[in-house]
Design a protein around this motif. Structure first.
Motif, PDB file in Angstrom:
ATOM      1  N   ILE A  57       0.906  -1.267   0.055  1.00  0.00           N
ATOM      2  CA  ILE A  57      -0.027   0.009  -0.015  1.00  0.00           C
ATOM      3  C   ILE A  57       0.917   1.333   0.023  1.00  0.00           C
ATOM      4  O   ILE A  57       0.587   2.122  -0.713  1.00  0.00           O
ATOM      5  CB  ILE A  57      -0.859   0.006   1.196  1.00  0.00           C
ATOM      6  N   ALA A  58       1.885   1.251   0.653  1.00  0.00           N
ATOM      7  CA  ALA A  58       2.760   2.407   0.954  1.00  0.00           C
ATOM      8  C   ALA A  58       3.635   2.513  -0.294  1.00  0.00           C
ATOM      9  O   ALA A  58       3.743   3.725  -0.622  1.00  0.00           O
ATOM     10  CB  ALA A  58       3.861   2.269   1.901  1.00  0.00           C
ATOM     11  N   ILE A  59       3.825   1.622  -1.238  1.00  0.00           N
ATOM     12  CA  ILE A  59       4.691   1.564  -2.489  1.00  0.00           C
ATOM     13  C   ILE A  59       3.743   2.106  -3.578  1.00  0.00           C
ATOM     14  O   ILE A  59       4.125   2.932  -4.432  1.00  0.00           O
ATOM     15  CB  ILE A  59       5.337   0.175  -2.691  1.00  0.00           C
ATOM     16  N   SER A  60       2.482   1.518  -3.499  1.00  0.00           N
ATOM     17  CA  SER A  60       1.562   1.708  -4.827  1.00  0.00           C
ATOM     18  C   SER A  60       0.810   3.090  -4.559  1.00  0.00           C
ATOM     19  O   SER A  60       0.145   3.135  -5.576  1.00  0.00           O
ATOM     20  CB  SER A  60       0.835   0.382  -5.072  1.00  0.00           C
ATOM     21  N   THR A  61       0.584   3.518  -3.536  1.00  0.00           N
ATOM     22  CA  THR A  61      -0.174   4.752  -3.478  1.00  0.00           C
ATOM     23  C   THR A  61       0.706   5.992  -2.954  1.00  0.00           C
ATOM     24  O   THR A  61       1.587   5.738  -2.300  1.00  0.00           O
ATOM     25  CB  THR A  61      -1.536   4.474  -2.423  1.00  0.00           C
ATOM     26  N   ASN A  62       0.073   7.058  -2.825  1.00  0.00           N
ATOM     27  CA  ASN A  62       0.673   8.380  -2.082  1.00  0.00           C
ATOM     28  C   ASN A  62      -0.208   8.516  -1.196  1.00  0.00           C
ATOM     29  O   ASN A  62       0.181   9.693  -0.314  1.00  0.00           O
ATOM     30  CB  ASN A  62       0.655   9.345  -3.246  1.00  0.00           C
ATOM     31  N   ASP A  63      -1.299   7.971  -0.999  1.00  0.00           N
ATOM     32  CA  ASP A  63      -2.300   8.668   0.152  1.00  0.00           C
ATOM     33  C   ASP A  63      -3.144   7.144   0.702  1.00  0.00           C
ATOM     34  O   ASP A  63      -3.898   6.797  -0.362  1.00  0.00           O
ATOM     35  CB  ASP A  63      -3.227   9.637  -0.500  1.00  0.00           C
ATOM     36  N   LYS A  97      10.874  -4.734  -5.897  1.00  0.00           N
ATOM     37  CA  LYS A  97      11.603  -4.802  -6.886  1.00  0.00           C
ATOM     38  C   LYS A  97      11.575  -3.855  -8.139  1.00  0.00           C
ATOM     39  O   LYS A  97      12.357  -3.318  -8.793  1.00  0.00           O
ATOM     40  CB  LYS A  97      11.702  -6.317  -7.281  1.00  0.00           C
ATOM     41  N   SER A  98      10.143  -3.410  -8.297  1.00  0.00           N
ATOM     42  CA  SER A  98       9.734  -2.618  -9.408  1.00  0.00           C
ATOM     43  C   SER A  98       9.951  -1.145  -9.258  1.00  0.00           C
ATOM     44  O   SER A  98       9.720  -0.255 -10.117  1.00  0.00           O
ATOM     45  CB  SER A  98       8.432  -2.966  -9.977  1.00  0.00           C
ATOM     46  N   LEU A  99       9.899  -0.565  -7.826  1.00  0.00           N
ATOM     47  CA  LEU A  99       9.835   0.582  -7.595  1.00  0.00           C
ATOM     48  C   LEU A  99      10.966   1.209  -7.872  1.00  0.00           C
ATOM     49  O   LEU A  99      12.174   1.027  -7.309  1.00  0.00           O
ATOM     50  CB  LEU A  99       9.609   0.913  -6.071  1.00  0.00           C
ATOM     51  N   PRO A 100      11.156   2.333  -8.644  1.00  0.00           N
ATOM     52  CA  PRO A 100      12.554   3.084  -9.226  1.00  0.00           C
ATOM     53  C   PRO A 100      13.004   3.795  -7.778  1.00  0.00           C
ATOM     54  O   PRO A 100      12.265   4.203  -6.861  1.00  0.00           O
ATOM     55  CB  PRO A 100      12.078   4.041 -10.044  1.00  0.00           C
ATOM     56  N   GLU A 101      14.215   3.764  -7.792  1.00  0.00           N
ATOM     57  CA  GLU A 101      14.978   4.118  -6.561  1.00  0.00           C
ATOM     58  C   GLU A 101      14.436   5.564  -6.159  1.00  0.00           C
ATOM     59  O   GLU A 101      14.378   5.855  -4.885  1.00  0.00           O
ATOM     60  CB  GLU A 101      16.566   4.244  -6.678  1.00  0.00           C
ATOM     61  N   GLU A 102      14.216   6.451  -7.043  1.00  0.00           N
ATOM     62  CA  GLU A 102      13.799   7.908  -6.690  1.00  0.00           C
ATOM     63  C   GLU A 102      12.412   7.854  -5.908  1.00  0.00           C
ATOM     64  O   GLU A 102      12.024   8.793  -5.456  1.00  0.00           O
ATOM     65  CB  GLU A 102      13.791   8.808  -8.019  1.00  0.00           C
ATOM     66  N   GLN A 103      11.698   7.056  -6.349  1.00  0.00           N
ATOM     67  CA  GLN A 103      10.422   6.922  -5.612  1.00  0.00           C
ATOM     68  C   GLN A 103      10.007   6.640  -4.259  1.00  0.00           C
ATOM     69  O   GLN A 103       9.153   6.847  -3.694  1.00  0.00           O
ATOM     70  CB  GLN A 103       9.443   5.929  -6.486  1.00  0.00           C
ATOM     71  N   TRP A 104      11.303   6.051  -3.653  1.00  0.00           N
ATOM     72  CA  TRP A 104      11.139   5.943  -2.410  1.00  0.00           C
ATOM     73  C   TRP A 104      11.406   7.136  -1.462  1.00  0.00           C
ATOM     74  O   TRP A 104      10.831   7.097  -0.565  1.00  0.00           O
ATOM     75  CB  TRP A 104      12.693   5.059  -1.917  1.00  0.00           C
TER      76      TRP A 104
END
Length: 166
Positions: A57-63, A97-104
């Motif tokens: 949820i934290a990775i795939s959403t912003n809110d 694995k799929s989250l680009p580094e900058e999205q963290w």
């Protein structure tokens, strides 16, 4: 080591710790409630399992709005808890694995309707909202096991039940 590599290690280890606790439970244990203000063991275990799934949820959403986006897991069996944990582990692993580094470092908000509980980078959300919260509740669950005289597995080292008699 990249951020995602670090979180993949943590994901594996924390999931393994929860697996060890769940392996010691029976369906009959799920109704145990040590105090009227305490959750039942089943509800507490369900909350721990669902917290694992908040990684995705934290990775795939912003809110994340707890009032509308959260439905508590109310397990009816240990097998259900284990199945939900395993399905979540696979999903979490894939998303990390799929989250680009900058999205963290992108912003994530947790709220109840208009009341903001916290705003932080996704990196902080996984650490603070998910893992610290999960570890806290898993500690509570280990006390429930002790009260039921169920062996407590070692999570970050041997438990008293795993100590070799001297």
């Amino acid at each position: 080591m990249s951020i995602k590599q670090g979180f993949l290690i943590e994901l594996e280890r924390e999931t393994a710790n929860t697996r060890r606790i769940l392996a010691n439970l029976t369906d009959a244990d799920l109704t145990f409630q040590p105090h009227e203000k305490s959750m039942t063991l089943g509800n507490l275990a369900g909350h721990i399992v669902e917290l694992h799934n908040w990684v995705s949820i934290a990775i795939s959403t912003n809110d994340f709005n707890i009032a509308t986006d959260y439905k508590p897991l109310k397990p009816t069996s240990v097998a259900e808890l284990q199945e939900v944990l395993e399905a979540g582990f696979i999903k979490n692993q894939s998303l990390i694995k799929s989250l680009p580094e900058e999205q963290w470092l992108s912003q994530w908000t947790v709220r109840v309707d208009n009341y903001i509980i916290g705003e932080m980078p996704k990196l902080g959300a996984i650490r603070f909202v998910v893992y610290n919260h999960l570890i806290h509740h898993r500690g509570q669950l280990s006390v429930y096991l002790r009260l039921l005289d169920i062996p407590v597995p070692g999570l970050y080292g041997p438990s008293a039940d795993e100590q070799i008699a001297k």
